[in-house]
Scaffold this active site. Structure first.
Site, PDB file in Angstrom:
ATOM      1  N   CYS A   2      45.714  29.660  16.799  1.00 56.61           N
ATOM      2  CA  CYS A   2      46.171  30.554  15.911  1.00 56.61           C
ATOM      3  C   CYS A   2      45.745  31.339  16.819  1.00 56.61           C
ATOM      4  O   CYS A   2      44.577  31.669  17.632  1.00 56.61           O
ATOM      5  CB  CYS A   2      45.049  30.536  14.956  1.00 56.61           C
ATOM      6  N   ASP A  54      37.580  29.795   6.663  1.00 57.92           N
ATOM      7  CA  ASP A  54      38.942  28.892   6.473  1.00 57.92           C
ATOM      8  C   ASP A  54      39.269  28.694   5.057  1.00 57.92           C
ATOM      9  O   ASP A  54      40.559  28.742   4.491  1.00 57.92           O
ATOM     10  CB  ASP A  54      39.140  27.531   6.927  1.00 57.92           C
ATOM     11  N   ARG A  70      37.649  32.877  20.722  1.00 57.27           N
ATOM     12  CA  ARG A  70      37.483  31.313  20.594  1.00 57.27           C
ATOM     13  C   ARG A  70      37.370  30.941  22.283  1.00 57.27           C
ATOM     14  O   ARG A  70      38.430  29.722  22.158  1.00 57.27           O
ATOM     15  CB  ARG A  70      38.950  30.318  20.065  1.00 57.27           C
ATOM     16  N   LYS A  96      43.327  17.362   7.782  1.00 61.07           N
ATOM     17  CA  LYS A  96      43.921  18.179   9.171  1.00 61.07           C
ATOM     18  C   LYS A  96      42.658  17.806  10.262  1.00 61.07           C
ATOM     19  O   LYS A  96      42.995  17.111  11.357  1.00 61.07           O
ATOM     20  CB  LYS A  96      44.821  19.247   8.998  1.00 61.07           C
ATOM     21  N   ASN A  97      41.815  18.391   9.870  1.00 62.96           N
ATOM     22  CA  ASN A  97      40.689  19.252  10.683  1.00 62.96           C
ATOM     23  C   ASN A  97      39.724  17.857  10.874  1.00 62.96           C
ATOM     24  O   ASN A  97      38.979  17.723  11.700  1.00 62.96           O
ATOM     25  CB  ASN A  97      39.813  19.988  10.188  1.00 62.96           C
TER      26      ASN A  97
HETATM   27  C1  UD1 Z   1      37.096  23.992  13.446  1.00 54.46           C
HETATM   28  C2  UD1 Z   1      38.378  24.450  12.330  1.00 54.46           C
HETATM   29  C3  UD1 Z   1      38.878  25.598  11.773  1.00 54.46           C
HETATM   30  C4  UD1 Z   1      37.847  26.274  11.621  1.00 54.46           C
HETATM   31  C5  UD1 Z   1      36.461  26.009  12.626  1.00 54.46           C
HETATM   32  C6  UD1 Z   1      35.365  26.564  11.748  1.00 54.46           C
HETATM   33  C7  UD1 Z   1      39.938  22.345  13.316  1.00 54.46           C
HETATM   34  C8  UD1 Z   1      40.714  21.730  13.992  1.00 54.46           C
HETATM   35  N1  UD1 Z   1      39.643  23.748  13.376  1.00 54.46           N
HETATM   36  O1  UD1 Z   1      37.764  24.976  15.006  1.00 54.46           O
HETATM   37  O2  UD1 Z   1      39.643  25.089  11.431  1.00 54.46           O
HETATM   38  O3  UD1 Z   1      38.456  27.619  11.467  1.00 54.46           O
HETATM   39  O4  UD1 Z   1      36.267  25.081  13.030  1.00 54.46           O
HETATM   40  O5  UD1 Z   1      34.808  25.985  10.614  1.00 54.46           O
HETATM   41  O6  UD1 Z   1      38.723  21.778  12.968  1.00 54.46           O
HETATM   42  N2  UD1 Z   1      33.014  29.105  20.315  1.00 54.46           N
HETATM   43  C9  UD1 Z   1      32.321  29.465  20.993  1.00 54.46           C
HETATM   44  N3  UD1 Z   1      31.899  28.519  22.700  1.00 54.46           N
HETATM   45  C10 UD1 Z   1      32.684  27.480  22.072  1.00 54.46           C
HETATM   46  C11 UD1 Z   1      32.897  26.790  20.979  1.00 54.46           C
HETATM   47  C12 UD1 Z   1      32.967  27.582  19.713  1.00 54.46           C
HETATM   48  O7  UD1 Z   1      31.561  30.496  20.986  1.00 54.46           O
HETATM   49  O8  UD1 Z   1      32.680  26.624  23.284  1.00 54.46           O
HETATM   50  C13 UD1 Z   1      32.978  29.912  18.963  1.00 54.46           C
HETATM   51  C14 UD1 Z   1      33.792  30.418  18.319  1.00 54.46           C
HETATM   52  O9  UD1 Z   1      34.739  31.289  18.856  1.00 54.46           O
HETATM   53  C15 UD1 Z   1      33.306  30.143  17.292  1.00 54.46           C
HETATM   54  C16 UD1 Z   1      32.484  29.427  16.548  1.00 54.46           C
HETATM   55  O10 UD1 Z   1      32.062  29.556  17.371  1.00 54.46           O
HETATM   56  O11 UD1 Z   1      33.359  31.765  16.812  1.00 54.46           O
HETATM   57  C17 UD1 Z   1      33.534  28.344  15.603  1.00 54.46           C
HETATM   58  O12 UD1 Z   1      33.511  27.494  16.007  1.00 54.46           O
HETATM   59  P1  UD1 Z   1      34.176  25.968  15.706  1.00 54.46           P
HETATM   60  O13 UD1 Z   1      33.221  25.432  15.478  1.00 54.46           O
HETATM   61  O14 UD1 Z   1      34.178  25.436  17.102  1.00 54.46           O
HETATM   62  O15 UD1 Z   1      35.566  26.064  15.638  1.00 54.46           O
HETATM   63  P2  UD1 Z   1      36.438  25.365  16.205  1.00 54.46           P
HETATM   64  O16 UD1 Z   1      36.179  23.517  16.137  1.00 54.46           O
HETATM   65  O17 UD1 Z   1      37.950  26.166  17.425  1.00 54.46           O
END
Ligand code: UD1
Length: 424
Positions: A121, A311, A126, A22-23
């Site tokens: 979620c 995850d 986030r 999915k991701n």
């Molecule tokens: C993706 C996955 C999710 C997984 C996560 C971490 C998808 C669709 N989802 O989510 O299932 O749990 O990676 O492996 O692929 N953050 C910031 N600022 C930002 C972006 C992120 O502070 O602009 C922080 C987030 O709050 C979190 C951390 O960085 O604490 C990691 O997040 P990120 O890797 O961006 O997760 P997603 O891409 O949302």
């Protein structure tokens, strides 16, 4: 709302075919916005999130046609020749955070985008600040207006060096897609190395992008003027693979997971091996064997890939709740990602949370109970606990599971689980 009923205690035995990730599928679908030619993606999982993103792309004017991959999997042809809108509206974005990924491609190809601030979620705040900062480095001007991110780059994006302050999967993907069509070279430092990021990079290369350093923490992208279509098969879902590996382990079963690759879940394989679960690579997948009562507690700390995936944290906790001895599970990626703990406790688990760590003392047997989770992976941990528990477990709010696990009940039932969906 549908519920799932599980009567626990049966060791699983048999085969499970793992779906496409999915991701990986979500950013790959978004990549269709980068070209006027059709992008054909196969091995897509049939999941609610895929349908939600297809609806958003259609709202932007992307023609989405369902076909079938040569292996019978779901395939979609996505053609963004006639994009009519560059606004991603609240109704569609609030359902799923990954929709923010349309920002980079829209901005790179059409020089403007309006995207509602995302939902998804409920696992912590986030933010999307790194996505936005990175796009600003590439020359975009960004403002927040009425809950929308408004991004503009009237003269197009320009390559730049951007060192990401923390590892972010989504920000890396957004910037990778934007940089593919920017003028000149972009260097993304501290990039996420998750296999889904590499899958996107490989697809972009097949579309004509020039990217080096794929799989490393430094991605170099030489922007090109245009990208073309291609056919691309989505990589296997490592979180689904890991979740069913734990289903085998927690029930003391013997399950072969097919169309997947143990290399994708290296950190989990290591942890399971240390816990006393046998993981044997087989042709096209892996076999997982465990003996009930013989899994030992092991400490785990989540980290960006190749570390232990956040995850998989909830599912691993379910296993540790029934293991011999104690396990300290530390979550470093998201705050507020222990929402499964009170629900597991209702099933008899002995877990104490302090800050970002949970001390799990294994108990010989969990007891079935009605439970409910507020996110996708937490819901899966309750299903796993239910498979191991004595008696009946009812998992409420099944729509979370439908976002991430294709044919969950069928896949588990075919290995002997007593599981069924109770319609509303
Ligand atoms: C993706 C996955 C999710 C997984 C996560 C971490 C998808 C669709 N989802 O989510 O299932 O749990 O990676 O492996 O692929 N953050 C910031 N600022 C930002 C972006 C992120 O502070 O602009 C922080 C987030 O709050 C979190 C951390 O960085 O604490 C990691 O997040 P990120 O890797 O961006 O997760 P997603 O891409 O949302």
């Amino acid at each position: 709302m549908d519920r799932i009923r599980i009567r626990g205690g049966r060791p699983l035995s048999g085969e499970i075919r793992i779906s496409g990730a999915k991701n990986a599928a979500l950013p790959l679908m978004v990549a269709s916005l980068l070209t006027a030619e059709p992008l054909v993606l196969s091995n897509l999982p049939r999941l609610a999130d895929i349908a939600t993103l297809a609806r958003l792309l259609q709202a932007l004017g992307v023609a989405v046609t369902e076909t079938q991959g040569s292996d019978g999997s779901l395939a979609l042809e996505l053609c963004a020749a006639d994009v009519t809108d560059t606004t991603a509206p609240y109704d569609l974005v609030r359902k799923m955070r990954a929709t923010v990924l349309v920002l980079g491609p829209l901005l790179a190809r059409f020089r403007r985008a309006r995207v509602s601030l995302p939902g998804g979620c409920a696992i912590g705040t986030r933010p999307v600040d790194i996505h936005l900062k990175g796009l600003e480095h590439l020359g975009a001007s960004i403002t927040l207006q009425d809950g929308y991110i408004v991004a503009e780059a009237p003269h197009g994006l320009r390559g730049a060096h951007f060192q990401m302050p923390i590892v972010s999967v989504g920000a890396t993907e957004n910037l990778l897609m934007a940089a593919a069509l920017a003028e000149g070279e972009t260097v993304l430092g501290n990039a996420a190395r998750e296999p889904e990021v590499s899958d996107l990079a490989r697809c972009l290369v097949a579309m004509g992008a020039a990217i080096s350093g794929i799989g490393s923490e430094t991605l170099r992208i030489q922007g090109v003027a245009r990208l073309g279509g291609c056919r691309y098969r989505v990589l296997p879902d490592r979180i689904e693979t890991g979740s069913y590996a734990i289903a085998a382990a927690i029930t003391g079963g013997d399950v072969r997971l097919l169309d997947t690759d143990p290399e994708l879940i290296g950190a989990l394989v290591e942890a399971l091996a240390e816990a006393g679960v046998d993981i044997v690579p087989i042709a096209g997948g892996l076999r997982v064997l465990a003996r009930r009562g013989e899994v030992r507690g092991v400490d785990l700390t989540t980290a960006p890939f190749p570390g232990f995936p956040t995850d998989m944290q909830a599912q691993a906790m379910a296993l540790m709740a029934t293991a011999r001895g104690a396990a300290m599970i530390t979550e470093t990626i998201f705050e507020n990602r222990f929402m499964h703990v009170p629900e597991l406790a209702r099933m008899g688990a002995d877990i104490h949370v302090r800050g970002g760590s949970a001390l799990v003392r294994g108990v010989p047997r969990l007891k079935g109970a009605p439970v409910m989770a507020t996110d996708l992976r937490a819901s899966m941990s309750l299903v796993l606990a239910g498979l191991a528990a004595e008696g009946e477990t009812i998992v409420n709010r099944v729509y979370h599971l439908d976002r991430g696990y294709e044919r969950l009940e069928a896949k588990l039932a075919q290995c002997g689980a007593d599981i069924e969906r109770l319609p509303e």
